[in-house]
Motif scaffolding. Structure first.
Motif, mmCIF file in Angstrom:
data_model
loop_
_atom_site.group_PDB
_atom_site.id
_atom_site.type_symbol
_atom_site.label_atom_id
_atom_site.label_comp_id
_atom_site.label_asym_id
_atom_site.label_seq_id
_atom_site.Cartn_x
_atom_site.Cartn_y
_atom_site.Cartn_z
ATOM 1 N N UNK A 1 36.001 23.425 -76.388
ATOM 2 C CA UNK A 1 37.634 25.041 -76.863
ATOM 3 C C UNK A 1 37.092 25.838 -77.940
ATOM 4 N N UNK A 2 37.637 26.687 -77.783
ATOM 5 C CA UNK A 2 37.810 27.666 -79.291
ATOM 6 C C UNK A 2 38.816 27.259 -79.461
ATOM 7 N N UNK A 3 38.939 27.359 -80.867
ATOM 8 C CA UNK A 3 39.619 26.937 -81.885
ATOM 9 C C UNK A 3 40.945 28.334 -81.678
ATOM 10 N N UNK A 4 41.009 28.671 -80.870
ATOM 11 C CA UNK A 4 41.674 29.255 -80.022
ATOM 12 C C UNK A 4 42.606 29.948 -78.719
ATOM 13 N N UNK A 5 41.768 28.658 -78.289
ATOM 14 C CA UNK A 5 42.548 28.112 -77.270
ATOM 15 C C UNK A 5 43.518 27.279 -77.073
ATOM 16 N N UNK A 6 44.212 27.411 -76.672
ATOM 17 C CA UNK A 6 45.893 26.621 -76.781
ATOM 18 C C UNK A 6 46.210 26.075 -75.635
ATOM 19 N N UNK A 7 45.808 24.562 -75.125
ATOM 20 C CA UNK A 7 46.386 23.452 -74.163
ATOM 21 C C UNK A 7 48.607 23.419 -73.763
ATOM 22 N N UNK A 8 48.109 23.652 -72.415
ATOM 23 C CA UNK A 8 49.010 23.128 -72.174
ATOM 24 C C UNK A 8 49.464 21.569 -71.618
ATOM 25 N N UNK A 9 50.504 21.087 -71.395
ATOM 26 C CA UNK A 9 50.736 19.711 -70.796
ATOM 27 C C UNK A 9 50.063 19.843 -70.052
ATOM 28 N N UNK A 10 49.058 18.258 -69.871
ATOM 29 C CA UNK A 10 48.766 18.151 -68.456
ATOM 30 C C UNK A 10 47.548 18.648 -69.054
ATOM 31 N N UNK A 11 47.034 19.219 -69.424
ATOM 32 C CA UNK A 11 45.136 19.759 -69.575
ATOM 33 C C UNK A 11 44.169 19.180 -69.377
ATOM 34 N N UNK A 12 44.548 18.253 -70.211
ATOM 35 C CA UNK A 12 43.437 16.843 -70.298
ATOM 36 C C UNK A 12 42.944 16.066 -69.127
ATOM 37 N N UNK A 13 44.097 15.761 -68.185
ATOM 38 C CA UNK A 13 43.870 14.808 -67.409
ATOM 39 C C UNK A 13 44.137 16.209 -66.021
ATOM 40 N N UNK A 14 43.789 17.620 -66.344
ATOM 41 C CA UNK A 14 43.680 18.583 -65.096
ATOM 42 C C UNK A 14 41.731 18.321 -65.400
ATOM 43 N N UNK A 15 41.862 18.491 -66.580
ATOM 44 C CA UNK A 15 40.254 18.146 -66.026
ATOM 45 C C UNK A 15 39.239 16.669 -65.755
ATOM 46 N N UNK A 16 39.856 15.919 -66.241
ATOM 47 C CA UNK A 16 39.042 14.779 -65.688
ATOM 48 C C UNK A 16 39.527 14.500 -64.316
ATOM 49 N N UNK A 17 40.588 14.744 -63.946
ATOM 50 C CA UNK A 17 40.924 14.838 -62.164
ATOM 51 C C UNK A 17 40.429 15.487 -61.702
ATOM 52 N N UNK A 18 39.323 16.461 -62.237
ATOM 53 C CA UNK A 18 38.132 17.387 -61.532
ATOM 54 C C UNK A 18 37.339 16.697 -61.358
ATOM 55 N N UNK A 19 37.376 16.668 -62.562
ATOM 56 C CA UNK A 19 35.433 15.373 -62.450
ATOM 57 C C UNK A 19 35.027 14.222 -61.971
ATOM 58 N N UNK A 20 36.130 13.292 -61.709
ATOM 59 C CA UNK A 20 36.701 12.348 -61.160
ATOM 60 C C UNK A 20 36.043 12.799 -59.013
ATOM 61 N N UNK A 21 36.939 14.040 -59.127
ATOM 62 C CA UNK A 21 35.837 14.479 -57.723
ATOM 63 C C UNK A 21 35.113 14.965 -57.387
ATOM 64 N N UNK A 22 34.648 15.918 -58.748
ATOM 65 C CA UNK A 22 33.357 16.323 -58.690
ATOM 66 C C UNK A 22 32.716 15.496 -59.977
ATOM 67 N N UNK A 23 31.909 14.476 -60.222
ATOM 68 C CA UNK A 23 31.302 13.927 -61.257
ATOM 69 C C UNK A 23 29.678 15.593 -62.049
#
Length: 293
Positions: free
Chosen positions: A87-109
């Motif tokens: 993640x670049x230092x100027x990319x500020x995540x919104x709430x639920x950001x990391x959960x969305x990443x892990x959710x996609x990986x569970x569907x597409x490992x």
């Protein structure tokens, strides 16, 4: 116990910005994660500012200035998570950001999860900023969650993948193509970039035409480094180093015309502003491409 996800953030001399980004990550919930910030030779007190956050999930790695690839590679070497998010230092995540990443990986490992990044309205008031906002968001506009973005969809402003699949970045002499070169290697291994629609992050970097032109020119030069690493016909066409592509670009985007547009910029106030900006960026890239040949 190892965290589920490692966030790797390279930074240099942007203390205020990286502190804001790290703070937004530390506020994420529902995920066991660590944040690894690699301070690439900063001289503005970045490490001290980050140390004041005093969070056990945060690790700050200091190294002499080595460039973006070296910083990302250093972070990858320290990562302990099952997945790694660059993640670049100027990319500020919104709430639920990391959960969305892990959710996609569970569907597409076997996929790389691409964040849904956007330029905030407050950063896009002037004509070029509005153009840049539209340009950067065009690649994912209208795409559904989990959509494959194509073999050219690898940009690592904010992207995660399994640590088992992760590879180191090749250092380039200047700005441009490092992310795509790694993406090319991943694509050929069967890794597909998929959009994590719920992983929204604000790109808090106020765009300017002058900076964009300098980056495009550098990208043109770095296209040759990409091609030398991967002398494949598709890479030649993609980057524009192919002789036919170079001839077309030389004729279609002459730098002499770009200089005229930069000298008299009244066109920025008219309906053809976006067309003018597209020409300038292509001309700057072509200039670098021809310089590197």
């Amino acid at each position: 116990m190892e965290p589920e996800l490692s966030v790797v953030i390279p930074t240099r001399n942007r203390a205020e910005q990286v502190v804001r980004t790290v703070g937004a990550f530390l506020a994420q919930t529902g995920v066991d994660f660590e944040v690894i910030v690699v301070d690439d030779g900063s001289e503005d007190g970045t490490s001290k500012r980050l140390g004041a956050l005093r969070d056990p999930r945060l690790e700050v790695v200091c190294q002499p200035r080595g460039g973006l690839a070296a910083a990302r590679n250093a972070g990858l070497a320290r990562a302990r998570g099952r997945y790694v998010l660059f993640n670049d230092d100027d990319m500020v995540p919104e709430p639920g950001f990391l959960q969305a990443h892990l959710g996609l990986h569970r569907r597409y490992p076997h996929a790389a999860a691409v964040s849904r990044t956007y330029v905030p309205e407050g950063f896009a008031q002037e004509a070029f900023a509005c153009f840049w906002r539209a340009k950067t968001e065009a690649g994912v506009r209208g795409r559904v969650d989990g959509a494959v973005l194509g073999w050219g969809g690898f940009w690592f402003a904010s992207r995660s993948l399994s640590r088992v699949l992760a590879e180191t970045f090749a250092p380039f002499a200047g700005y441009g193509w490092e992310e795509h070169e790694l993406g090319w290697r991943l694509w050929r291994k069967g890794v597909r970039p998929r959009l994590a629609l719920g992983a929204r992050a604000a790109h808090e970097d106020r765009p300017s035409l002058e900076v964009a032109l300098a980056k495009q020119r550098s990208m043109g030069r770095m296209a040759w480094e990409f091609y030398r690493l991967h002398p494949h016909p598709l890479v030649a066409l993609w980057t524009g180093v192919h002789p036919t592509s170079r001839l077309y670009k030389r004729l279609a985007y002459p730098w002499a015309k770009a200089e005229q547009l930069l000298q008299d910029r009244r066109w920025e106030e008219g309906p053809g502003a976006f067309r003018g900006y597209r020409f300038l960026l292509e001309a700057a890239y072509t200039r670098g491409l021809l310089e590197g040949s």
